[in-house]
Design a protein around this motif. Structure first.
Motif, PDB file in Angstrom:
ATOM      1  N   MET A  53       4.925  27.105 -11.666  1.00  0.00           N
ATOM      2  CA  MET A  53       5.354  28.502 -11.571  1.00  0.00           C
ATOM      3  C   MET A  53       5.726  28.895 -10.149  1.00  0.00           C
ATOM      4  N   GLY A  54       5.540  28.003  -9.185  1.00  0.00           N
ATOM      5  CA  GLY A  54       5.935  28.283  -7.809  1.00  0.00           C
ATOM      6  C   GLY A  54       4.847  28.888  -6.950  1.00  0.00           C
ATOM      7  N   ARG A  55       3.609  28.915  -7.419  1.00  0.00           N
ATOM      8  CA  ARG A  55       2.517  29.447  -6.610  1.00  0.00           C
ATOM      9  C   ARG A  55       1.968  28.357  -5.689  1.00  0.00           C
ATOM     10  N   LEU A  56       1.445  28.766  -4.541  1.00  0.00           N
ATOM     11  CA  LEU A  56       0.989  27.839  -3.512  1.00  0.00           C
ATOM     12  C   LEU A  56      -0.518  27.643  -3.600  1.00  0.00           C
ATOM     13  N   TYR A  57      -0.963  26.415  -3.342  1.00  0.00           N
ATOM     14  CA  TYR A  57      -2.385  26.060  -3.411  1.00  0.00           C
ATOM     15  C   TYR A  57      -2.727  25.113  -2.264  1.00  0.00           C
ATOM     16  N   SER A  58      -3.997  25.115  -1.909  1.00  0.00           N
ATOM     17  CA  SER A  58      -4.530  24.027  -1.088  1.00  0.00           C
ATOM     18  C   SER A  58      -4.894  22.890  -2.038  1.00  0.00           C
ATOM     19  N   LYS A  59      -4.309  21.740  -1.822  1.00  0.00           N
ATOM     20  CA  LYS A  59      -4.471  20.642  -2.776  1.00  0.00           C
ATOM     21  C   LYS A  59      -5.940  20.255  -2.942  1.00  0.00           C
ATOM     22  N   GLN A  60      -6.703  20.327  -1.859  1.00  0.00           N
ATOM     23  CA  GLN A  60      -8.112  19.960  -1.936  1.00  0.00           C
ATOM     24  C   GLN A  60      -8.885  20.888  -2.862  1.00  0.00           C
ATOM     25  N   SER A  61      -8.572  22.157  -2.835  1.00  0.00           N
ATOM     26  CA  SER A  61      -9.285  23.113  -3.704  1.00  0.00           C
ATOM     27  C   SER A  61      -8.953  22.866  -5.175  1.00  0.00           C
ATOM     28  N   VAL A  62      -7.717  22.482  -5.476  1.00  0.00           N
ATOM     29  CA  VAL A  62      -7.354  22.179  -6.862  1.00  0.00           C
ATOM     30  C   VAL A  62      -8.093  20.937  -7.347  1.00  0.00           C
ATOM     31  N   ILE A  63      -8.176  19.922  -6.501  1.00  0.00           N
ATOM     32  CA  ILE A  63      -8.884  18.695  -6.882  1.00  0.00           C
ATOM     33  C   ILE A  63     -10.354  18.987  -7.148  1.00  0.00           C
ATOM     34  N   GLU A  64     -10.983  19.780  -6.289  1.00  0.00           N
ATOM     35  CA  GLU A  64     -12.396  20.108  -6.477  1.00  0.00           C
ATOM     36  C   GLU A  64     -12.607  20.903  -7.767  1.00  0.00           C
ATOM     37  N   ARG A  65     -11.730  21.829  -8.061  1.00  0.00           N
ATOM     38  CA  ARG A  65     -11.878  22.632  -9.278  1.00  0.00           C
ATOM     39  C   ARG A  65     -11.707  21.762 -10.528  1.00  0.00           C
ATOM     40  N   LEU A  66     -10.778  20.812 -10.492  1.00  0.00           N
ATOM     41  CA  LEU A  66     -10.577  19.924 -11.641  1.00  0.00           C
ATOM     42  C   LEU A  66     -11.755  18.969 -11.824  1.00  0.00           C
ATOM     43  N   LEU A  67     -12.309  18.474 -10.706  1.00  0.00           N
ATOM     44  CA  LEU A  67     -13.453  17.564 -10.816  1.00  0.00           C
ATOM     45  C   LEU A  67     -14.699  18.283 -11.332  1.00  0.00           C
ATOM     46  N   GLU A  68     -14.894  19.502 -10.908  1.00  0.00           N
ATOM     47  CA  GLU A  68     -16.048  20.270 -11.364  1.00  0.00           C
ATOM     48  C   GLU A  68     -15.859  20.834 -12.769  1.00  0.00           C
ATOM     49  N   LYS A  69     -14.615  20.754 -13.282  1.00  0.00           N
ATOM     50  CA  LYS A  69     -14.284  21.236 -14.629  1.00  0.00           C
ATOM     51  C   LYS A  69     -14.613  22.717 -14.803  1.00  0.00           C
ATOM     52  N   GLU A  70     -14.350  23.479 -13.736  1.00  0.00           N
ATOM     53  CA  GLU A  70     -14.537  24.931 -13.813  1.00  0.00           C
ATOM     54  C   GLU A  70     -13.284  25.582 -14.403  1.00  0.00           C
ATOM     55  N   PRO A  71     -13.436  26.675 -15.112  1.00  0.00           N
ATOM     56  CA  PRO A  71     -12.253  27.332 -15.702  1.00  0.00           C
ATOM     57  C   PRO A  71     -11.331  27.881 -14.618  1.00  0.00           C
ATOM     58  N   ASN A 170       6.794  31.668  -5.063  1.00  0.00           N
ATOM     59  CA  ASN A 170       6.337  33.061  -5.081  1.00  0.00           C
ATOM     60  C   ASN A 170       7.463  34.003  -5.525  1.00  0.00           C
ATOM     61  N   GLY A 171       8.057  33.693  -6.671  1.00  0.00           N
ATOM     62  CA  GLY A 171       9.156  34.493  -7.171  1.00  0.00           C
ATOM     63  C   GLY A 171       8.692  35.752  -7.890  1.00  0.00           C
ATOM     64  N   ASN A 172       9.660  36.557  -8.346  1.00  0.00           N
ATOM     65  CA  ASN A 172       9.351  37.788  -9.080  1.00  0.00           C
ATOM     66  C   ASN A 172       9.150  37.478 -10.560  1.00  0.00           C
ATOM     67  N   GLU A 173       9.071  38.531 -11.388  1.00  0.00           N
ATOM     68  CA  GLU A 173       8.798  38.329 -12.813  1.00  0.00           C
ATOM     69  C   GLU A 173       9.926  37.566 -13.510  1.00  0.00           C
ATOM     70  N   GLU A 174      11.160  37.855 -13.155  1.00  0.00           N
ATOM     71  CA  GLU A 174      12.276  37.120 -13.757  1.00  0.00           C
ATOM     72  C   GLU A 174      12.227  35.641 -13.382  1.00  0.00           C
ATOM     73  N   ASP A 175      11.880  35.370 -12.130  1.00  0.00           N
ATOM     74  CA  ASP A 175      11.762  33.976 -11.692  1.00  0.00           C
ATOM     75  C   ASP A 175      10.632  33.263 -12.431  1.00  0.00           C
ATOM     76  N   MET A 176       9.545  33.982 -12.719  1.00  0.00           N
ATOM     77  CA  MET A 176       8.429  33.373 -13.429  1.00  0.00           C
ATOM     78  C   MET A 176       8.838  32.920 -14.828  1.00  0.00           C
ATOM     79  N   GLU A 177       9.631  33.739 -15.520  1.00  0.00           N
ATOM     80  CA  GLU A 177      10.091  33.341 -16.848  1.00  0.00           C
ATOM     81  C   GLU A 177      10.987  32.107 -16.768  1.00  0.00           C
TER      82      GLU A 177
END
Length: 299
Positions: A53-71, A170-177
């Motif tokens: 969807m074009g949103r920005l993340y710190s890759k380390q935080s995504v890996i930790e969240r996936l490993l911990e299996k948090e929602p 980080n687009g607008n609503e039209e970009d998200m669709e």
């Protein structure tokens, strides 16, 4: 105070009106999205990644969240594995300093990344895109100026990409669709490529003749049948040792070491070889001395 000397109060001074809700600062909100992780709301740390969807993340935080299996939160509910994010390769801004992290107003602060082609800062004032195929980040203005066809190559790394690989950050609503549709297109393309690989492997297996496979199985069975057990191995070693001892006893070299052995009586030796020794009949009757012993034959 007031209401004397001809002063007339206004209605808003006498009646309390409902206060309007505070409006968000659009500039501060925009800067927050470009400088903070969507998942943890903390400052972005390299390596930086994006979702479909074009949103920005710190890759380390995504890996930790996936490993911990948090929602995941609602904004990142579509991120279910590492295949749903892509690591980015942004171009650092040489004008960005440590002072820009804390000090200065929003208008005077520099962005940590820029467009490598035309130098625009990635602060949210200008639209930026990233290519899902290679992870390069550039401004949308530069991509439109360079883009000549639907399927072309990345202007930074020369990697090929297609229209569904262009993701607006980080687009607008039209970009998200639009990004949601492109994300579904990439998923369908990935599934079709997997099916093509599986079908190609099946065709290769069927193309191999059955005759070449049967001898391999037979040879493996015969090899397994020919493998001796431990008991047969010990018996074979004992037989080899006994045969070696018998052959050593029959060796002619060992026979020559015996005291009663004579070269003149050896049936295998030639007459020329026998003539070299004093036991030969020609050497017994000669008058000159032998060439080895120099025996003068004194009477």
């Amino acid at each position: 105070m007031g209401c004397d000397g001809g002063t007339i109060p206004r209605r808003d001074e006498l009646v309390r009106v409902k206060q309007k809700p505070e409006q968000k600062d659009k500039d501060a909100e925009r800067e927050f999205r470009w400088r903070h992780c969507t998942l943890t709301q903390q400052s972005l740390q390299e390596p930086i990644a994006m979702c479909g969807m074009g949103r920005l993340y710190s890759k380390q935080s995504v890996i930790e969240r996936l490993l911990e299996k948090e929602p995941m939160p609602e904004t990142a509910a579509h991120v279910k594995s590492m295949k749903d994010i892509r690591q980015l390769n942004p171009t650092p801004n040489p004008a960005f300093t440590e002072e820009d992290k804390t000090e200065g107003l929003l208008d005077t602060r520099h962005s940590p990344y820029i467009c490598k082609l035309i130098g625009l800062e990635m602060s949210g004032k200008f639209r930026f895109v990233a290519l899902w195929s290679c992870g390069c980040v550039l401004s949308e203005r530069a991509l439109k100026q360079i883009k000549g066809s639907v399927a072309s190559t990345c202007p930074l790394c020369q990697a090929p990409y297609s229209v569904e690989d262009v993701v607006v950050l980080n687009g607008n609503e039209e970009d998200m669709e639009l990004m949601r549709v492109k994300m579904e297109m990439r998923a369908a393309k990935r599934k079709s490529s997997k099916k093509d690989k599986k079908s190609a492997k099946k065709v290769e297996v069927k193309a191999e003749p059955a005759e070449t496979q049967e001898p391999v199985a037979s040879t493996s069975k015969s090899a397994a049948a020919e493998k001796p057990t431990t008991s047969t191995k010990t018996k074979a070693v004992g037989q080899v040792k006994r045969l070696g001892a018998v052959n050593a006893m029959q060796d002619p070299e060992l026979k020559r070491l015996k005291s009663d052995f004579s070269v003149a009586k050896d049936p295998k030796a030639t007459d020329v070889y026998k003539s070299l020794f004093t036991s030969h009949k020609t050497e017994k009757d000669q008058e000159r001395a032998h060439w080895v012993t120099y025996n003068p034959f004194y009477n």
